[in-house]
Design a protein around this motif. Structure first.
Motif, PDB file in Angstrom:
ATOM      1  N   PRO A  24       0.839  -1.197   0.000  1.00 32.50           N
ATOM      2  CA  PRO A  24       0.000   0.000   0.000  1.00 32.50           C
ATOM      3  C   PRO A  24       0.877   1.251   0.000  1.00 32.50           C
ATOM      4  O   PRO A  24       2.088   1.166   0.235  1.00 32.50           O
ATOM      5  N   PRO A  25       0.326   2.429  -0.251  1.00 33.99           N
ATOM      6  CA  PRO A  25       1.104   3.664  -0.184  1.00 33.99           C
ATOM      7  C   PRO A  25       1.721   3.853   1.200  1.00 33.99           C
ATOM      8  O   PRO A  25       1.232   3.322   2.193  1.00 33.99           O
ATOM      9  N   PHE A  26       2.787   4.618   1.264  1.00 35.00           N
ATOM     10  CA  PHE A  26       3.462   4.869   2.532  1.00 35.00           C
ATOM     11  C   PHE A  26       2.550   5.603   3.524  1.00 35.00           C
ATOM     12  O   PHE A  26       2.716   5.493   4.733  1.00 35.00           O
ATOM     13  N   TYR A  27       1.641   6.391   2.984  1.00 40.10           N
ATOM     14  CA  TYR A  27       0.759   7.187   3.835  1.00 40.10           C
ATOM     15  C   TYR A  27      -0.547   7.454   3.095  1.00 40.10           C
ATOM     16  O   TYR A  27      -0.567   7.478   1.869  1.00 40.10           O
ATOM     17  N   PRO A  28      -1.650   7.637   3.820  1.00 40.97           N
ATOM     18  CA  PRO A  28      -2.911   8.027   3.176  1.00 40.97           C
ATOM     19  C   PRO A  28      -2.911   9.535   2.946  1.00 40.97           C
ATOM     20  O   PRO A  28      -3.054  10.325   3.890  1.00 40.97           O
ATOM     21  N   LEU A  29      -2.755   9.933   1.719  1.00 43.52           N
ATOM     22  CA  LEU A  29      -2.621  11.353   1.409  1.00 43.52           C
ATOM     23  C   LEU A  29      -3.840  12.156   1.847  1.00 43.52           C
ATOM     24  O   LEU A  29      -3.704  13.293   2.318  1.00 43.52           O
ATOM     25  N   GLU A  30      -5.021  11.566   1.723  1.00 37.79           N
ATOM     26  CA  GLU A  30      -6.229  12.300   2.124  1.00 37.79           C
ATOM     27  C   GLU A  30      -6.142  12.738   3.589  1.00 37.79           C
ATOM     28  O   GLU A  30      -6.482  13.879   3.923  1.00 37.79           O
ATOM     29  N   PHE A  31      -5.701  11.854   4.475  1.00 40.35           N
ATOM     30  CA  PHE A  31      -5.619  12.197   5.895  1.00 40.35           C
ATOM     31  C   PHE A  31      -4.600  13.309   6.127  1.00 40.35           C
ATOM     32  O   PHE A  31      -4.830  14.228   6.934  1.00 40.35           O
ATOM     33  N   ILE A  32      -3.476  13.223   5.440  1.00 41.58           N
ATOM     34  CA  ILE A  32      -2.438  14.246   5.587  1.00 41.58           C
ATOM     35  C   ILE A  32      -2.960  15.607   5.129  1.00 41.58           C
ATOM     36  O   ILE A  32      -2.735  16.634   5.787  1.00 41.58           O
ATOM     37  N   ARG A  59      -6.134  16.591   4.922  1.00 39.60           N
ATOM     38  CA  ARG A  59      -7.184  17.073   5.836  1.00 39.60           C
ATOM     39  C   ARG A  59      -6.555  17.730   7.067  1.00 39.60           C
ATOM     40  O   ARG A  59      -7.022  18.780   7.545  1.00 39.60           O
ATOM     41  N   ASP A  60      -5.526  17.115   7.614  1.00 40.65           N
ATOM     42  CA  ASP A  60      -4.855  17.689   8.782  1.00 40.65           C
ATOM     43  C   ASP A  60      -4.120  18.973   8.415  1.00 40.65           C
ATOM     44  O   ASP A  60      -4.103  19.940   9.187  1.00 40.65           O
ATOM     45  N   ALA A  61      -3.496  19.002   7.224  1.00 45.81           N
ATOM     46  CA  ALA A  61      -2.681  20.156   6.834  1.00 45.81           C
ATOM     47  C   ALA A  61      -3.512  21.412   6.617  1.00 45.81           C
ATOM     48  O   ALA A  61      -3.095  22.512   6.984  1.00 45.81           O
ATOM     49  N   VAL A  62      -4.705  21.276   6.023  1.00 45.65           N
ATOM     50  CA  VAL A  62      -5.507  22.471   5.740  1.00 45.65           C
ATOM     51  C   VAL A  62      -6.179  23.018   6.992  1.00 45.65           C
ATOM     52  O   VAL A  62      -6.574  24.188   7.038  1.00 45.65           O
ATOM     53  N   GLY A  63      -6.323  22.178   8.028  1.00 49.54           N
ATOM     54  CA  GLY A  63      -6.891  22.646   9.287  1.00 49.54           C
ATOM     55  C   GLY A  63      -8.381  22.896   9.225  1.00 49.54           C
ATOM     56  O   GLY A  63      -9.030  22.679   8.192  1.00 49.54           O
ATOM     57  N   PRO A  64      -8.942  23.396  10.322  1.00 51.35           N
ATOM     58  CA  PRO A  64     -10.399  23.563  10.409  1.00 51.35           C
ATOM     59  C   PRO A  64     -10.961  24.635   9.481  1.00 51.35           C
ATOM     60  O   PRO A  64     -12.160  24.615   9.173  1.00 51.35           O
TER      61      PRO A  64
END
Length: 287
Positions: free
Chosen positions: A223-231, A233-238
């Motif tokens: 699988p990919p090293f990381y789930p880009l969607e989660f990264i 979502r966290d990066a753009v913030g609320p």
């Protein structure tokens, strides 16, 4: 004439994710230059030149015969033969353990300032090409992060496709230590499109360092090293938003200065949006 700088992984780029924005720039009459992490010639992923390859998450081929042909033709040409060397262009951030750390840091920031004020004004936009290889030498490439910060500082657009968008998430505002896409709307490779197995890499870095292609030595990391969607979502913030547009044929978001494209099928749209930003003053699109 406008000039656009394309950043490409040395561990395998997806053909259409280069061809889409590249053709748009060519058709608009823009000058294009290429840069890779160490100056090695980039290699397209073999599956991005194979219309018969079925993308497991989508259950269909995501490579058209036309894009496969164009990718092969570009790879066979000399256009990608001599990319700029990012490692030779921007410095490596010094380690705090260095006995001359303060002097090293001063020289580091002097060099970055010189690149941003002297070199980067020659370019009107930056494009970060996607593909699985971007996870290896693009996403967490500190030199690329400085390049991105420089383009943003100069108010120049930055476009990224698929896994190339991760570099935007990891580029940090040096004062607030927050992602440079904090509060922005972006798209990128969603969970729905992630492989369960089969994430592969190819490129000029043979194990013996002789710069031969992997060929039959294609490496599968599951699988990919990381789930880009989660990264993302966290990066753009609320105050920001990840917009996957799953189920839609295309997902391209412009939240100036950033242009983000979901995956292969959105690469042509990314090029179209880039030309819209540079030529028609487009500042918001897709949200």
């Amino acid at each position: 004439m406008k000039k656009v700088l394309f950043v490409i992984s040395e561990w395998g780029y997806w053909g259409e994710e280069l061809i889409g924005p590249l053709e748009a720039c060519d058709q608009a009459g823009y000058e294009v230059e290429f840069v890779t992490p160490t100056g090695a010639r980039p290699t397209p992923l073999a599956v991005s030149m194979s219309p018969g390859f079925v993308d497991p998450p989508q259950g269909k081929s995501v490579t058209s015969a036309e894009m496969a042909r164009k990718t092969r033709e570009l790879d066979a040409s000399d256009r990608l033969d001599k990319p700029h060397d990012l490692a030779g262009w921007l410095p490596e951030r010094p380690y705090p353990s260095s006995p001359t750390y303060l002097r090293d840091a001063e020289e580091y920031y002097r060099t970055i300032e010189r690149v941003v004020t002297h070199d980067l004004p020659a370019y009107d936009a930056l494009v970060i090409v996607g593909g699985s290889g971007a996870m290896i030498d693009i996403a967490n490439n500190q030199r690329l992060h400085e390049l991105i910060l420089g383009f943003v500082r100069l108010d120049r657009p930055v476009a990224a496709v698929c896994y190339g968008v991760a570099a935007l998430a990891f580029a940090r505002d040096p004062l607030r230590k927050l992602s440079i896409i904090r509060g922005k709307r972006v798209t990128g490779h969603p969970i729905d499109y992630d492989y369960h197995d089969g994430t592969g890499f190819e490129g000029p870095h043979a194990l013996d360092g002789s710069h031969r292609g992997f060929g039959d030595g294609y490496v599968n990391f599951g699988p990919p090293f990381y789930p880009l969607e989660f990264i993302l979502r966290d990066a753009v913030g609320p105050d920001g938003e990840f917009i996957g547009n799953v189920g839609h044929a295309e997902s391209v978001i412009v939240d100036y200065p950033f242009i983000t494209a979901r995956s292969t099928e959105s690469s042509v749209g990314c090029g179209r949006a880039l030309v819209g930003v540079l030529g028609q003053g487009l500042r918001r699109y897709g949200w």
